[in-house]
Design a protein around this motif. Structure first.
Motif, PDB file in Angstrom:
ATOM      1  N   LYS A 257     -22.428  29.900  15.681  1.00 22.68           N
ATOM      2  CA  LYS A 257     -23.062  29.712  17.089  1.00 22.68           C
ATOM      3  C   LYS A 257     -23.572  28.169  17.304  1.00 22.68           C
ATOM      4  CE  LYS A 257     -25.404  33.600  16.850  1.00 22.68           C
ATOM      5  NZ  LYS A 257     -24.712  34.184  15.875  1.00 22.68           N
ATOM      6  N   ASP A 258     -24.349  27.862  16.183  1.00 25.60           N
ATOM      7  CA  ASP A 258     -24.980  26.420  16.556  1.00 25.60           C
ATOM      8  C   ASP A 258     -24.129  25.206  16.077  1.00 25.60           C
ATOM      9  OD1 ASP A 258     -27.376  27.822  16.826  1.00 25.60           O
ATOM     10  OD2 ASP A 258     -27.631  27.923  14.519  1.00 25.60           O
ATOM     11  N   LYS A 259     -22.758  25.568  16.016  1.00 27.63           N
ATOM     12  CA  LYS A 259     -21.800  24.338  15.707  1.00 27.63           C
ATOM     13  C   LYS A 259     -20.707  24.444  16.565  1.00 27.63           C
ATOM     14  CE  LYS A 259     -24.099  22.799  12.063  1.00 27.63           C
ATOM     15  NZ  LYS A 259     -24.585  21.236  11.917  1.00 27.63           N
ATOM     16  N   ILE A 260     -20.646  25.446  17.420  1.00 28.44           N
ATOM     17  CA  ILE A 260     -19.411  25.353  18.188  1.00 28.44           C
ATOM     18  C   ILE A 260     -18.945  23.879  19.040  1.00 28.44           C
ATOM     19  CG2 ILE A 260     -20.345  26.309  20.520  1.00 28.44           C
ATOM     20  CD1 ILE A 260     -17.100  27.295  18.739  1.00 28.44           C
ATOM     21  N   GLU A 261     -20.133  23.420  19.764  1.00 28.56           N
ATOM     22  CA  GLU A 261     -20.001  22.014  20.235  1.00 28.56           C
ATOM     23  C   GLU A 261     -19.183  20.945  19.299  1.00 28.56           C
ATOM     24  OE1 GLU A 261     -21.896  18.537  22.535  1.00 28.56           O
ATOM     25  OE2 GLU A 261     -23.257  20.058  21.820  1.00 28.56           O
ATOM     26  N   GLU A 262     -19.516  21.189  17.813  1.00 26.17           N
ATOM     27  CA  GLU A 262     -18.888  20.300  17.066  1.00 26.17           C
ATOM     28  C   GLU A 262     -17.526  20.768  16.841  1.00 26.17           C
ATOM     29  OE1 GLU A 262     -20.996  19.742  13.123  1.00 26.17           O
ATOM     30  OE2 GLU A 262     -22.755  20.027  14.349  1.00 26.17           O
ATOM     31  N   GLN A 263     -17.158  22.017  16.722  1.00 26.65           N
ATOM     32  CA  GLN A 263     -15.978  22.603  16.528  1.00 26.65           C
ATOM     33  C   GLN A 263     -14.862  22.038  17.588  1.00 26.65           C
ATOM     34  OE1 GLN A 263     -13.734  23.740  14.533  1.00 26.65           O
ATOM     35  NE2 GLN A 263     -12.171  24.649  16.158  1.00 26.65           N
ATOM     36  N   ASN A 264     -15.422  22.341  18.770  1.00 30.24           N
ATOM     37  CA  ASN A 264     -14.554  21.889  19.862  1.00 30.24           C
ATOM     38  C   ASN A 264     -14.131  20.332  19.924  1.00 30.24           C
ATOM     39  OD1 ASN A 264     -14.728  24.318  21.069  1.00 30.24           O
ATOM     40  ND2 ASN A 264     -16.503  23.995  22.248  1.00 30.24           N
ATOM     41  N   LEU A 265     -15.169  19.586  19.581  1.00 27.00           N
ATOM     42  CA  LEU A 265     -14.848  18.214  19.359  1.00 27.00           C
ATOM     43  C   LEU A 265     -13.814  17.797  18.000  1.00 27.00           C
ATOM     44  CD1 LEU A 265     -18.482  16.791  19.784  1.00 27.00           C
ATOM     45  CD2 LEU A 265     -16.555  16.276  21.228  1.00 27.00           C
ATOM     46  N   LEU A 285     -14.661  12.317  17.034  1.00 22.85           N
ATOM     47  CA  LEU A 285     -15.231  12.486  15.614  1.00 22.85           C
ATOM     48  C   LEU A 285     -16.751  11.712  15.564  1.00 22.85           C
ATOM     49  CD1 LEU A 285     -12.226  11.817  13.503  1.00 22.85           C
ATOM     50  CD2 LEU A 285     -13.235  13.714  13.759  1.00 22.85           C
ATOM     51  N   GLU A 286     -16.934  10.594  16.271  1.00 23.38           N
ATOM     52  CA  GLU A 286     -18.018   9.927  16.380  1.00 23.38           C
ATOM     53  C   GLU A 286     -19.132  10.703  17.250  1.00 23.38           C
ATOM     54  OE1 GLU A 286     -16.886   6.080  17.979  1.00 23.38           O
ATOM     55  OE2 GLU A 286     -16.225   5.445  15.910  1.00 23.38           O
ATOM     56  N   LYS A 287     -18.756  11.235  17.905  1.00 20.75           N
ATOM     57  CA  LYS A 287     -19.712  12.398  18.813  1.00 20.75           C
ATOM     58  C   LYS A 287     -20.025  13.427  17.880  1.00 20.75           C
ATOM     59  CE  LYS A 287     -17.856  11.807  23.625  1.00 20.75           C
ATOM     60  NZ  LYS A 287     -17.103  12.357  24.650  1.00 20.75           N
ATOM     61  N   VAL A 288     -19.100  13.906  16.900  1.00 15.92           N
ATOM     62  CA  VAL A 288     -19.519  14.939  15.837  1.00 15.92           C
ATOM     63  C   VAL A 288     -20.572  14.400  14.960  1.00 15.92           C
ATOM     64  CG1 VAL A 288     -18.712  16.274  14.207  1.00 15.92           C
ATOM     65  CG2 VAL A 288     -17.279  16.291  15.885  1.00 15.92           C
ATOM     66  N   LEU A 289     -20.472  13.328  14.649  1.00 20.21           N
ATOM     67  CA  LEU A 289     -21.427  12.580  13.799  1.00 20.21           C
ATOM     68  C   LEU A 289     -22.977  12.322  14.408  1.00 20.21           C
ATOM     69  CD1 LEU A 289     -19.377  10.153  11.611  1.00 20.21           C
ATOM     70  CD2 LEU A 289     -20.194  12.512  11.032  1.00 20.21           C
ATOM     71  N   GLN A 290     -22.813  12.185  15.724  1.00 20.41           N
ATOM     72  CA  GLN A 290     -24.042  12.084  16.554  1.00 20.41           C
ATOM     73  C   GLN A 290     -24.797  13.437  16.366  1.00 20.41           C
ATOM     74  OE1 GLN A 290     -23.085  10.864  20.481  1.00 20.41           O
ATOM     75  NE2 GLN A 290     -22.173   8.625  19.814  1.00 20.41           N
ATOM     76  N   LEU A 291     -24.299  14.527  16.339  1.00 19.56           N
ATOM     77  CA  LEU A 291     -24.518  16.011  16.464  1.00 19.56           C
ATOM     78  C   LEU A 291     -24.946  16.417  14.924  1.00 19.56           C
ATOM     79  CD1 LEU A 291     -22.107  17.630  18.554  1.00 19.56           C
ATOM     80  CD2 LEU A 291     -24.528  17.160  19.331  1.00 19.56           C
ATOM     81  N   ASP A 292     -24.254  15.935  13.906  1.00 20.77           N
ATOM     82  CA  ASP A 292     -24.682  15.992  12.383  1.00 20.77           C
ATOM     83  C   ASP A 292     -23.909  14.952  11.704  1.00 20.77           C
ATOM     84  OD1 ASP A 292     -24.820  16.890  10.041  1.00 20.77           O
ATOM     85  OD2 ASP A 292     -23.531  18.813  10.247  1.00 20.77           O
TER      86      ASP A 292
END
Length: 468
Positions: A257-265, A285-292
């Motif tokens: 639930k805390d990672k769904i934005e990453e999964q969509n990206l 992928l760079e947006k994912v790395l901004q999140l994690d």
């Protein structure tokens, strides 16, 4: 006969006329197109005279999130938006129809078909025949279990669910319970660990786990020592493990639930990469790395992207970080080996490839590349080991045989190289590299005329290949 209609999947690109009819709802267009294909199939079996006495079962394997619970596609969550699917059964010789409102499962399909065909049922099946529901009688609802291990691919916790008597329980790092009659959208989590129904659902999941083969301990599972420390510090109380509830061993893996934005990206990046839209994939992928910053999937995919783009230094850097986060990722190690070999860091490439093969010994491409790396390091014995291992994996491989011949030439065993390459030049007469190596081997044993002929053949093949 089994027919899989794959079309209702992202990207949603229905063909005409459905692309026009559903231009604002492309997913619905894909469904409509799949329906039309199914209609054509049914029309065909009717024309052949097979329909009347056939069993026809139509079922969805999953739904699509389409933004519900912030899930764009499917696979991560166990909400009804992706797990509640249609099931239509057409029986032989039956023209009447009825709607069954009771809950059943897709695991009931196989036992149903066997029962209708009067084939003895195996001793162990996960489902039960649906024949009792075909009569005009009231039947009890069946308990539906759900599971998804897909989050594990990204380093997140897997999920398990029980759907029973109008409730849905989802076992997760942050568990969930929904009253489906009052809350069909599964928006109001009413979970309480001491709730008797929660205890019952957990007992069901525990019984299922007990029947399954034991799994290796997850790297994200909290050990007993840590549990004791957490309890002593007050972090595990009456609502958690070891208390009067039956909460299972907690996990340190993140809740999906805390990672769904990453999964969509990540999904968007995958689709962009498949469409050769590298810049779009890179941005996602760079947006994912901004999140994690430590997303192993994003780091590895960025590494792969730069590897394909020819930016080997960047690729090696991303893949190095991916391996630091996920040391057991054999594929990341293999790609890092490729990138390091391209930038001339042969020692680093050797170490990465050895690590990859230690995790997954059966990788043919990694064996070949490591053989080439060892040749570059002038370690012919180690190179020969790798090419021999590659030939054991694929005995007919021309590349592995050429690698072995290179080792023989590098170690001065020219006669052995000729004996290996001559048959290869006949079985693969259009490979310029074979003749180039054969020329080197002939020169090594003083057969200069044969070497010249092999060299000429190699040049002709290269020129022929270079022509448009």
């Amino acid at each position: 006969m089994w027919v899989h209609l794959y079309d209702p999947h992202d990207p949603y690109e229905p063909p005409a006329p459905y692309s026009l009819i559903y231009k604002d709802r492309p997913y619905d267009g894909e469904i409509a197109y799949a329906d039309s294909a199914l209609a054509n199939f049914v029309a065909y079996i009717k024309k052949q005279g097979w329909y009347e006495n056939s069993v026809v079962i139509v079922v969805g394997d999953h739904g699509e999130g389409l933004g519900e619970h912030h899930e764009n596609t499917h696979g991560i969550f166990l909400y009804d938006s992706t797990t509640h699917v249609p099931l239509i059964v057409k029986l032989p010789g039956r023209n009447s129809s009825k709607t069954v409102s009771e809950q059943v499962r897709t695991t009931d399909i196989l036992p149903t078909v066997l029962d209708i065909l009067r084939v003895p049922l195996p001793a162990r099946l996960d489902g039960e025949s649906l024949k009792p529901y075909f009569a005009d009688t009231k039947n009890v609802e069946r308990t539906a279990l759900g599971e998804t291990d897909y989050p594990l691919r990204f380093g997140w916790a897997p999920l398990r669910s029980v759907r029973q008597e109008g409730f849905k329980f989802i076992e997760a790092p942050r568990p969930e319970l929904y009253n489906l009659k009052a809350d069909p959208g599964e928006l109001q989590n009413v979970y309480q660990p001491w709730d008797q129904s929660v205890r019952k659902y957990r007992e069901i999941l525990t019984a299922v786990r007990a029947k399954s083969p034991p799994a290796a301990p997850s790297a994200g599972t909290v050990g007993k020592g840590t549990l004791d420390e957490l309890k002593a510090l007050g972090y595990l109380g009456p609502a958690d493990a070891g208390s009067s509830t039956n909460v299972p061993e907690p996990s340190l893996l993140p809740d999906p639930k805390d990672k769904i934005e990453e999964q969509n990206l990540l999904h968007s990046a995958m689709m962009a990469s498949e469409d050769n839209r590298s810049d779009d994939a890179r941005r996602s992928l760079e947006k994912v790395l901004q999140l994690d910053l430590k997303s192993p999937t994003a780091l590895r995919q960025l590494g792969e992207l730069e590897l394909r783009a020819g930016d080997y230094s960047k690729a090696a850097e991303h893949l190095k970080h991916a391996r630091e986060v996920s040391p057991t990722d054999a594929t990341a190690a293999f790609y890092e080996g490729q990138a390091l070999q391209k930038v001339g860091n042969l020692a680093g490439a050797r170490d990465a490839l050895e690590a990859s093969l230690k995790l997954m010994p059966g990788q043919f491409p990694a064996r070949l590349l490591l053989g080439e790396v060892y040749l570059g390091l002038k370690d012919t014995a180690a190179a020969e080991d790798q090419f021999e291992a590659a030939q054991l994996l694929q005995p007919e491989s021309e590349e592995a045989q050429l690698g072995s011949a290179k080792v023989k030439i590098a170690s001065g065993r020219f006669k052995d190289a000729v004996e290996q390459l001559k048959p290869l030049s006949k079985s693969h007469p259009n490979n310029a590299e074979t003749f180039e190596l054969l020329a080197q081997a002939y020169r090594g044993i003083g057969k200069n005329e044969d070497a010249q002929n092999a060299e000429t053949r190699a040049i002709l093949l290269r020129e022929k290949r270079a022509k448009p």
